[in-house]
Design a protein around this motif. Structure first.
Motif, PDB file in Angstrom:
ATOM      1  N   UNK A 136     -36.321 -37.586 -33.734  1.00 20.05           N
ATOM      2  CA  UNK A 136     -37.700 -37.898 -34.118  1.00 20.05           C
ATOM      3  C   UNK A 136     -37.734 -39.129 -35.019  1.00 20.05           C
ATOM      4  N   UNK A 137     -36.783 -39.198 -35.951  1.00 20.39           N
ATOM      5  CA  UNK A 137     -36.743 -40.326 -36.880  1.00 20.39           C
ATOM      6  C   UNK A 137     -36.393 -41.627 -36.156  1.00 20.39           C
ATOM      7  N   UNK A 138     -35.351 -41.581 -35.316  1.00 16.49           N
ATOM      8  CA  UNK A 138     -34.904 -42.773 -34.593  1.00 16.49           C
ATOM      9  C   UNK A 138     -35.984 -43.254 -33.623  1.00 16.49           C
ATOM     10  N   UNK A 139     -36.734 -42.314 -33.042  1.00 12.95           N
ATOM     11  CA  UNK A 139     -37.805 -42.670 -32.112  1.00 12.95           C
ATOM     12  C   UNK A 139     -39.038 -43.212 -32.825  1.00 12.95           C
ATOM     13  N   UNK A 140     -39.007 -43.212 -34.145  1.00 15.76           N
ATOM     14  CA  UNK A 140     -40.125 -43.668 -34.980  1.00 15.76           C
ATOM     15  C   UNK A 140     -41.402 -42.871 -34.692  1.00 15.76           C
ATOM     16  N   UNK A 141     -41.190 -41.559 -34.536  1.00 20.43           N
ATOM     17  CA  UNK A 141     -42.313 -40.660 -34.290  1.00 20.43           C
ATOM     18  C   UNK A 141     -42.557 -39.722 -35.471  1.00 20.43           C
ATOM     19  N   UNK A 142     -41.867 -39.964 -36.593  1.00 16.58           N
ATOM     20  CA  UNK A 142     -41.966 -39.031 -37.714  1.00 16.58           C
ATOM     21  C   UNK A 142     -43.321 -39.067 -38.415  1.00 16.58           C
TER      22      UNK A 142
END
Length: 246
Positions: free
Chosen positions: A117-123
């Motif tokens: 979630x963090x790496x996908x910038x969806x946090x």
């Protein structure tokens, strides 16, 4: 899980199937799968008895609406049941659609999921919350805008998760990320959307469609005929008949 555990499990299953007066399954597809290699006698004592919801457990708190469109998944992720392709679909949404959503996963999590979630910038739109009690989960279903089913990648699924029936009790729109099979048929019967978990573009397109429908106040609730079928009173009456006829 190896040859010996498979053999032992098969031995116990054979014993149960032989000695039971009735075998209850939560879908007809599960009956087909479980009794495929058994005699006609086993098939004839196999009965579909679905999961139930009890409306009295949901409370009476009024739904006041949410600032963003809240999609909630209630349950754990494990094995091949993961939201990876849903997250990839969210990444591909145009910003004007993504900004309208808040995705919540209620249940146990893993470090790898949090990192994804963090790496996908969806946090800023995807949030993970700790497991809650069953009654609390029903309250969270009622206060969501749309409820999520996320299933494993498969060609076909005979499984009907109990949470889908709990969702029906909450009387909220449902979006299924599920392969063809039992859950897909039921969700589409209710008039809601299903996307194959292996098809990222299909997930994204149907998310966009739902957002547009929601903004125009055109998302439906659960048809009363479906709710009646899975209510505790209907299924309880069916169970009573089964017990009387054993």
């Amino acid at each position: 899980y190896n040859f010996w555990t498979r053999w032992i499990n098969k031995h116990y299953q054979d014993s149960v199937f032989k000695s039971a007066d009735r075998l209850l399954f939560t879908s007809t597809e599960a009956i087909d799968l479980a009794t495929k290699f058994y005699s006609r006698v086993v098939r004839e004592k196999s009965i579909w008895l679905p999961h139930i919801f009890n409306q009295a457990l949901y409370g009476n708190q009024a739904y006041l609406g949410n600032e963003k469109i809240i999609l909630r998944y209630i349950g754990n992720f494990y094995g091949n049941r993961q939201p990876d392709n849903l997250l990839k679909a969210l990444q591909g949404l145009p910003p004007e659609y993504r900004s309208q959503l808040r995705i919540e996963f209620i249940g146990s999590s893993t470090q790898s999921l949090q990192e994804m979630i963090r790496v996908s910038k969806l946090d800023h739109i995807v949030f993970i919350h700790a497991p809650v009690s069953y009654i609390q989960s029903l309250e969270l279903m009622r206060s969501a805008d749309i409820l999520l089913i996320i299933d494993v990648l498969a060609e076909k699924s005979p499984f009907l998760p109990s949470k889908l029936i709990d969702y029906i009790g909450a009387n909220k729109p449902i979006f299924g990320v599920t392969p063809p099979g039992t859950s897909q048929k039921l969700i589409e019967k209710m008039g809601f959307l299903v996307a194959n978990p292996s098809n990222i573009s299909e997930i994204a397109n149907k998310l966009i469609y739902m957002i547009e429908k929601f903004s125009k106040d055109k998302l439906k609730n659960i048809p009363s005929s479906v709710r009646d079928r899975y209510s505790v009173s209907t299924v309880g009456a069916q169970m009573k008949i089964i017990l009387k006829n054993v």
